[in-house]
Design a protein around this motif. Structure first.
Motif, short mmCIF file in Angstrom:
data_model
loop_
_atom_site.label_atom_id
_atom_site.label_comp_id
_atom_site.label_asym_id
_atom_site.label_seq_id
_atom_site.Cartn_x
_atom_site.Cartn_y
_atom_site.Cartn_z
N MET A 181 1.70 -3.50 -6.47
CA MET A 181 0.81 -3.54 -5.32
C MET A 181 0.02 -4.85 -5.38
O MET A 181 -0.52 -5.22 -6.41
CB MET A 181 -0.13 -2.32 -5.37
N GLU A 182 -0.08 -5.56 -4.26
CA GLU A 182 -0.82 -6.81 -4.15
C GLU A 182 -2.24 -6.51 -3.65
O GLU A 182 -2.49 -5.47 -3.05
CB GLU A 182 -0.13 -7.76 -3.17
N TRP A 183 -3.16 -7.46 -3.85
CA TRP A 183 -4.56 -7.26 -3.46
C TRP A 183 -4.71 -6.89 -1.99
O TRP A 183 -5.49 -6.00 -1.64
CB TRP A 183 -5.38 -8.51 -3.79
N LEU A 184 -3.97 -7.54 -1.11
CA LEU A 184 -4.09 -7.25 0.32
C LEU A 184 -3.58 -5.86 0.69
O LEU A 184 -3.85 -5.36 1.77
CB LEU A 184 -3.38 -8.31 1.16
N GLU A 185 -2.86 -5.23 -0.21
CA GLU A 185 -2.36 -3.87 0.01
C GLU A 185 -3.31 -2.82 -0.54
O GLU A 185 -3.09 -1.63 -0.37
CB GLU A 185 -0.99 -3.71 -0.66
N VAL A 186 -4.38 -3.26 -1.23
CA VAL A 186 -5.32 -2.34 -1.87
C VAL A 186 -6.47 -2.01 -0.93
O VAL A 186 -7.05 -2.90 -0.30
CB VAL A 186 -5.87 -2.99 -3.18
N SER A 187 -6.81 -0.73 -0.85
CA SER A 187 -7.97 -0.29 -0.08
C SER A 187 -9.23 -0.80 -0.79
O SER A 187 -9.30 -0.81 -2.02
CB SER A 187 -8.01 1.23 -0.02
N THR A 188 -10.22 -1.21 -0.02
CA THR A 188 -11.47 -1.68 -0.62
C THR A 188 -12.58 -0.63 -0.54
O THR A 188 -13.72 -0.92 -0.90
CB THR A 188 -11.94 -2.99 0.06
N GLU A 189 -12.25 0.58 -0.11
CA GLU A 189 -13.29 1.61 0.05
C GLU A 189 -14.00 1.94 -1.26
O GLU A 189 -15.17 2.31 -1.25
CB GLU A 189 -12.72 2.87 0.68
N ASN A 190 -13.33 1.80 -2.40
CA ASN A 190 -13.97 2.08 -3.68
C ASN A 190 -14.15 0.82 -4.53
O ASN A 190 -14.32 0.89 -5.73
CB ASN A 190 -13.18 3.14 -4.46
N GLY A 218 -7.83 2.40 -10.51
CA GLY A 218 -8.53 3.01 -9.38
C GLY A 218 -8.06 2.47 -8.02
O GLY A 218 -8.54 2.91 -6.99
N ALA A 219 -7.13 1.52 -8.05
CA ALA A 219 -6.64 0.93 -6.79
C ALA A 219 -5.89 1.97 -5.99
O ALA A 219 -5.05 2.70 -6.52
CB ALA A 219 -5.75 -0.28 -7.07
N ARG A 220 -6.20 2.03 -4.71
CA ARG A 220 -5.54 2.95 -3.79
C ARG A 220 -4.83 2.13 -2.71
O ARG A 220 -5.37 1.12 -2.27
CB ARG A 220 -6.56 3.86 -3.12
N PRO A 221 -3.69 2.58 -2.26
CA PRO A 221 -3.01 1.85 -1.18
C PRO A 221 -3.88 1.83 0.07
O PRO A 221 -4.55 2.81 0.40
CB PRO A 221 -1.73 2.64 -0.94
N ARG A 222 -3.83 0.73 0.77
CA ARG A 222 -4.57 0.58 2.02
C ARG A 222 -3.93 1.44 3.09
O ARG A 222 -2.72 1.49 3.21
CB ARG A 222 -4.53 -0.89 2.42
N ALA A 223 -4.75 2.13 3.85
CA ALA A 223 -4.21 3.04 4.88
C ALA A 223 -3.72 2.27 6.09
O ALA A 223 -4.13 1.22 6.41
CB ALA A 223 -5.29 4.02 5.32
#
Length: 155
Positions: free
Chosen positions: A1-10, A150-155
């Motif tokens: 998973m790349e940074w731009l694919e990671v949700s930033t909510e947490n 803790g990285a989650r995929p971006r929705a």
């Protein structure tokens, strides 16, 4: 998973900014770290309204960054002083880093407003990023950052 694919909510940066990322809040923390404790002293020194100061102090206290300590002047009602908690003091390096950046890129021509020095040797204080194993200062080029557990995929 790349940074731009990671949700930033947490994202911890986002969560921290939600608590302390407003200008007046950082100035309150700066003053608290430099010994300001009383409401009227914060208001006079920073120059903000009573309503804004009350709101920020309430939020910082609710977040456990400041704690209240009652005091009473002779002949006056009981009031609260505001003191940094351990959680609040853990923000001190952030304030020092902001000061360091400001002195480098937005300096006052007359020199620093606050001269911070190591008490034991008198050398100027600075913030660095270091390796936890080698205790060596690092540049951004020497650090790799990857999504963590803790990285989650971006929705």
């Amino acid at each position: 998973m790349e940074w731009l694919e990671v949700s930033t909510e947490n994202c911890p940066v986002q969560c921290t900014l939600d608590l302390v990322g407003e200008k007046w809040t950082l100035l309150i923390l700066r003053d608290a770290a430099n010994g300001v404790r009383r409401f009227d002293d914060f208001r006079r020194h920073i120059g903000l309204s009573e309503a804004v100061l009350s709101d920020r102090l309430r939020k910082l206290t609710a977040a456990g960054i400041l704690r209240t300590v009652p005091y009473q002047e002779p002949g006056s009602r009981s009031r609260n002083e505001y003191r940094l908690t351990r959680k609040g003091w853990d923000l001190w390096p952030v304030l020092v880093a902001l000061r360091q950046w400001g002195e480098m890129y937005a300096p006052d021509p007359e020199g620093p407003v606050l001269d911070m020095r190591h008490t034991d040797c008198g050398a100027p204080v600075r913030v660095v990023v270091e390796c936890a194993e080698e205790h060596a200062a690092l540049s951004p080029r020497e650090v790799s950052a990857r999504p963590g557990p803790g990285a989650r995929p971006r929705a």
